[in-house]
Design a protein around this motif. Structure first.
Motif, PDB file in Angstrom:
ATOM      1  N   ALA A  86       0.831  -1.213   0.000  1.00 22.69           N
ATOM      2  CA  ALA A  86       0.000   0.000   0.000  1.00 22.69           C
ATOM      3  C   ALA A  86       0.862   1.259   0.000  1.00 22.69           C
ATOM      4  O   ALA A  86       0.582   2.228  -0.710  1.00 22.69           O
ATOM      5  CB  ALA A  86      -0.942  -0.008   1.206  1.00 22.69           C
ATOM      6  N   ARG A  87       1.909   1.238   0.798  1.00 23.96           N
ATOM      7  CA  ARG A  87       2.759   2.431   0.853  1.00 23.96           C
ATOM      8  C   ARG A  87       3.424   2.691  -0.494  1.00 23.96           C
ATOM      9  O   ARG A  87       3.550   3.827  -0.943  1.00 23.96           O
ATOM     10  CB  ARG A  87       3.822   2.245   1.930  1.00 23.96           C
TER      11      ARG A  87
ATOM     12  N   GLY B 162       0.856   4.174  -2.706  1.00 21.39           N
ATOM     13  CA  GLY B 162       0.612   5.554  -2.304  1.00 21.39           C
ATOM     14  C   GLY B 162       1.720   6.488  -2.768  1.00 21.39           C
ATOM     15  O   GLY B 162       1.467   7.619  -3.190  1.00 21.39           O
ATOM     16  N   GLY B 163       2.953   5.999  -2.710  1.00 20.13           N
ATOM     17  CA  GLY B 163       4.082   6.818  -3.146  1.00 20.13           C
ATOM     18  C   GLY B 163       4.004   7.149  -4.631  1.00 20.13           C
ATOM     19  O   GLY B 163       4.187   8.297  -5.048  1.00 20.13           O
TER      20      GLY B 163
ATOM     21  N   TYR C 213       1.201   9.585  -5.277  1.00 18.44           N
ATOM     22  CA  TYR C 213       1.548  10.937  -4.826  1.00 18.44           C
ATOM     23  C   TYR C 213       2.434  11.650  -5.835  1.00 18.44           C
ATOM     24  O   TYR C 213       2.204  12.818  -6.170  1.00 18.44           O
ATOM     25  CB  TYR C 213       2.265  10.822  -3.480  1.00 18.44           C
TER      26      TYR C 213
ATOM     27  N   ASP D   7      -1.975  15.052  -1.915  1.00 24.68           N
ATOM     28  CA  ASP D   7      -2.125  14.042  -0.874  1.00 24.68           C
ATOM     29  C   ASP D   7      -3.574  13.611  -0.690  1.00 24.68           C
ATOM     30  O   ASP D   7      -3.874  12.456  -0.402  1.00 24.68           O
ATOM     31  CB  ASP D   7      -1.532  14.588   0.426  1.00 24.68           C
TER      32      ASP D   7
ATOM     33  N   ILE E 217      -4.751  10.494  -2.606  1.00 23.86           N
ATOM     34  CA  ILE E 217      -4.019   9.228  -2.524  1.00 23.86           C
ATOM     35  C   ILE E 217      -4.890   8.094  -2.007  1.00 23.86           C
ATOM     36  O   ILE E 217      -4.878   6.986  -2.546  1.00 23.86           O
ATOM     37  CB  ILE E 217      -2.789   9.369  -1.618  1.00 23.86           C
ATOM     38  N   ASP E 218      -5.639   8.366  -0.937  1.00 22.10           N
ATOM     39  CA  ASP E 218      -6.399   7.289  -0.307  1.00 22.10           C
ATOM     40  C   ASP E 218      -7.362   6.631  -1.301  1.00 22.10           C
ATOM     41  O   ASP E 218      -7.461   5.405  -1.361  1.00 22.10           O
ATOM     42  CB  ASP E 218      -7.195   7.812   0.892  1.00 22.10           C
TER      43      ASP E 218
ATOM     44  N   VAL F  18      -5.317   4.468  -3.763  1.00 23.00           N
ATOM     45  CA  VAL F  18      -4.837   3.214  -3.172  1.00 23.00           C
ATOM     46  C   VAL F  18      -6.001   2.237  -3.013  1.00 23.00           C
ATOM     47  O   VAL F  18      -5.891   1.051  -3.340  1.00 23.00           O
ATOM     48  CB  VAL F  18      -4.161   3.476  -1.813  1.00 23.00           C
TER      49      VAL F  18
ATOM     50  N   MET G 177       5.422  19.116  -1.502  1.00 19.13           N
ATOM     51  CA  MET G 177       5.966  17.855  -1.998  1.00 19.13           C
ATOM     52  C   MET G 177       7.461  17.745  -1.755  1.00 19.13           C
ATOM     53  O   MET G 177       8.045  16.672  -1.900  1.00 19.13           O
ATOM     54  CB  MET G 177       5.680  17.710  -3.486  1.00 19.13           C
TER      55      MET G 177
ATOM     56  N   LEU H 114      11.952  15.040  -3.565  1.00 15.88           N
ATOM     57  CA  LEU H 114      10.513  14.827  -3.395  1.00 15.88           C
ATOM     58  C   LEU H 114      10.266  14.004  -2.140  1.00 15.88           C
ATOM     59  O   LEU H 114      10.930  12.993  -1.923  1.00 15.88           O
ATOM     60  CB  LEU H 114       9.933  14.076  -4.602  1.00 15.88           C
ATOM     61  N   SER H 115       9.310  14.444  -1.357  1.00 15.51           N
ATOM     62  CA  SER H 115       9.015  13.706  -0.131  1.00 15.51           C
ATOM     63  C   SER H 115       8.061  12.561  -0.434  1.00 15.51           C
ATOM     64  O   SER H 115       7.464  12.501  -1.503  1.00 15.51           O
ATOM     65  CB  SER H 115       8.379  14.644   0.889  1.00 15.51           C
TER      66      SER H 115
ATOM     67  N   PRO I  19       4.512  10.613   0.756  1.00 18.08           N
ATOM     68  CA  PRO I  19       3.310  11.050   1.468  1.00 18.08           C
ATOM     69  C   PRO I  19       3.375  10.585   2.920  1.00 18.08           C
ATOM     70  O   PRO I  19       4.034   9.589   3.222  1.00 18.08           O
ATOM     71  CB  PRO I  19       2.175  10.321   0.722  1.00 18.08           C
TER      72      PRO I  19
ATOM     73  N   TRP J  72       2.551   8.607   5.906  1.00 20.13           N
ATOM     74  CA  TRP J  72       1.995   7.249   5.898  1.00 20.13           C
ATOM     75  C   TRP J  72       2.124   6.656   7.293  1.00 20.13           C
ATOM     76  O   TRP J  72       3.203   6.594   7.828  1.00 20.13           O
ATOM     77  CB  TRP J  72       2.761   6.387   4.896  1.00 20.13           C
TER      78      TRP J  72
ATOM     79  N   ARG K 151      -3.654   5.563   8.770  1.00 22.93           N
ATOM     80  CA  ARG K 151      -4.052   5.808   7.371  1.00 22.93           C
ATOM     81  C   ARG K 151      -4.252   4.481   6.648  1.00 22.93           C
ATOM     82  O   ARG K 151      -5.219   4.292   5.917  1.00 22.93           O
ATOM     83  CB  ARG K 151      -2.977   6.644   6.673  1.00 22.93           C
TER      84      ARG K 151
ATOM     85  N   ILE L  61      -7.723   3.083   4.924  1.00 23.52           N
ATOM     86  CA  ILE L  61      -7.830   2.738   3.496  1.00 23.52           C
ATOM     87  C   ILE L  61      -8.249   1.281   3.334  1.00 23.52           C
ATOM     88  O   ILE L  61      -9.122   0.943   2.521  1.00 23.52           O
ATOM     89  CB  ILE L  61      -6.499   2.992   2.757  1.00 23.52           C
TER      90      ILE L  61
END
Lengths: 184, 382
Positions: A34-35, A38-39, A42, A48, A51-52, A55, A111, B15-16, B18, B20, B24, B28
């Motif tokens: 999932a991460r 999400g990355g 994004y 942001d 994103i949810d 995903v 960002m 770039l960062s 998100p 997490w 969260r 989801i």
């Protein structure tokens, strides 16, 4: 005798035939990927708040496709491709909303990493604002190539187009961005 | 390369990610399950309706009772009596009579010894498993864990190795007879029993952690140690990792955590399995650094590598961590997996040369290895 063990990376197998996920793999699959999903979402979308949903939709698509998923291949490729597809839909919707005046745009300085210089923050913001003005297909191809660092054939695969089309979209996007973003 | 290409390459590293966190993820995932059960998927796939209801009802993928679509589908695919390689794993086993063994948590393993009409026998090798056994008085059904034998006619129960290598049997429905040596007991629905660990494969299981809170067998299986100090441990042993994580933080357990392999592994498991992988890093690093001679150090290093790679995206660190496993893994059972993961991690870190070198090392050491195809591809040997 049959030896069966749980593993985070080897999600399931069926004797003979292609691997299929079981319902019990959803939690493990989600925690593992999932991460990552999400990355990618994004970096493609820049927002942001979206994103949810992306995903969630990616994993729903995974459940729908479960009977034809081949988990003997690393699943990250699958997730990357589906994320791009779902993000593309969102970008097309965003573009329509913008045309109708419902999407007033966004700033993208958030960002940048916390230790980024003000100049870098401004560059990132300028870049993503410029990406917002691109046709979604071009934006996607360029982002995959220059932000995600994907090889051209991977870009083509993710975007479900030919290599020639991927190159053309990247070049078109690049040309527009150069005019707007310039030297940063 | 033009100015824009150079600039975007630089910006990429600025770039960062998100934000997490477990909350969260939980929200989801709950949304996925909710949408799935609300029929969006049901319209496309009616056969999954039962599974969808189960997902909503239990909040977890597996129900305690009843069959999910996946296991119903798998009834026709009962495991053959053959050897399955390490690549071929499943979180559940469906036996020929429709009974199901579902693995619990990470690093759980079950072996099917016999699957015949009159006699079924499985061995719990490590971790825990949940058993849903069809009722059949003409058939003997045994689960072995260490030197404990669980005998059932038809019931739903769970067998697991606890953190201190004791064996807990919990019954959800029906009744089971449990025997260890000359001791026997019957356990009814709603009860559980804990046996101290005896000679067993679990003692060698790297996922099993030692714990000073050994308890004598008792129907409730509760620890006699200070409840305030060990609440998080009890919750962890019960598989309630999220509650254990909360209790761990509330109790300030991090400051009081003994520098002891069992406790460190348990704390890491609580962090990982409650969705807080970043908090697993410190106890796992401590285990590897302070207890290199302990047989659990290799498993700790392996687990740390997986957390760094899969959960935290720290591929270079993961690669270096996997590289340590061989030197810690005297039994050699983890070395092959660790080396294959090291290759993958170097590749994901963009270190193609190192990935290539380590892939060549894998091929030399494990010419028929279970991960050969992946290693050759990822390591650029093809």
């Amino acid at each position: 005798m049959t030896h069966v063990a749980a593993s985070r990376t080897r999600l399931s197998v069926v004797q003979g035939g292609a691997a299929k996920p079981s319902a019990s793999t959803l939690d493990a699959l989600f925690r593992q990927h999932a991460r990552f999903v999400g990355g990618i979402a994004y970096r493609i979308l820049g927002r942001d708040g979206e994103i949810d949903d992306v995903v969630q939709e990616v994993f729903l698509e995974t459940l729908r496709a479960a009977d034809r998923l081949d988990l003997t291949q690393p699943p990250q490729g699958w997730f990357a491709t589906v994320t791009v597809r779902v993000a593309a839909k969102r970008l097309r919707r965003r573009r329509m909303r913008k045309l109708l005046g419902f999407d007033t745009g966004a700033t993208y300085e958030h960002m940048a990493t916390p230790d980024a210089s003000p100049e870098t923050r401004a560059q990132i913001s300028r870049l993503y604002c410029a990406l917002d003005d691109l046709p979604p297909a071009e934006r996607l191809a360029w982002t995959l190539r220059h932000i995600e660092g994907e090889q051209l054939d991977a870009v083509a695969e993710r975007c479900a187009c030919s290599l020639a089309t991927a190159k053309r979209r990247i070049a078109a996007a690049h040309s527009r961005l150069q005019k707007v973003v310039g030297h940063g | 390369m033009d100015e824009l290409s150079r600039a975007s390459e630089k910006l990429r590293s600025s770039l960062s990610d998100p934000e997490w966190n477990g909350e969260r993820e939980h929200a989801i995932l709950a949304g996925v399950k909710r949408e799935w059960s609300n029929g969006q998927a049901r319209r496309r796939w009616p056969a999954l309706a039962a599974a969808a209801v189960l997902l909503v009802a239990t909040g977890t993928v597996l129900a305690i009772e009843g069959r999910s679509f996946w296991s119903a589908k798998k009834v026709a695919e009962a495991p053959a009596m053959g050897t399955v390689t390490q690549q071929e794993v499943s979180r559940e086993v469906v036996l020929r009579d429709g009974s199901i063994a579902r693995l619990i948590g990470e690093n759980s393993a079950v072996r099917v010894d016999k699957d015949e009409p009159a006699f079924v026998s499985l061995t719990l090798l490590s971790g825990g498993a949940h058993f849903d056994v069809t009722h059949n008085e003409q058939r003997a059904f045994h689960v072995l864990a260490g030197d404990v034998v669980v005998e059932v006619v038809g019931t739903i129960f769970r067998v697991e190795y606890t953190a201190d290598l004791a064996i807990r049997v919990s019954v959800d429905r029906g009744r089971v007879k449990v025997q260890q040596g000359s001791r026997t007991a019957e356990v009814a629905a709603g009860d559980s029993i804990v046996f101290p660990g005896g000679p067993s494969v679990a003692a060698k299981d790297p996922a099993a952690a030692g714990n000073a809170d050994d308890s004598p067998p008792s129907p409730s299986g509760a620890s006699s140690a200070d409840p305030a100090r060990t609440r998080w441990r009890a919750l962890a042993r019960d598989g309630q990792y999220e509650a254990a994580y909360d209790a761990f933080n509330r109790e300030g357990a991090a400051a009081l955590l003994p520098d002891e392999p069992g406790a460190l592994l348990l704390a890491a498991d609580v962090a990982r399995l409650s969705g807080h992988p970043a908090d697993a890093v410190a106890p796992l690093r401590k285990l590897v650094a302070h207890h290199r001679a302990d047989p659990r150090a290799a498993a700790g290093a392996f687990t740390l590598g997986k957390v760094l790679l899969d959960d935290l995206g720290r591929a270079s660190e993961a690669a270096r961590t996997f590289a340590q496993v061989s030197s810690l893994d005297s039994a050699g059972s983890l070395s092959e997996d660790a080396l294959s993961h090291e290759v993958e991690a170097w590749a994901r870190a963009g270190e193609d040369r190192r990935a290539h070198e380590r892939a060549a090392a894998y091929v030399a050491r494990f010419p028929n290895g279970a991960h050969l195809r992946m290693v050759r591809k990822v390591g650029g040997l093809d």
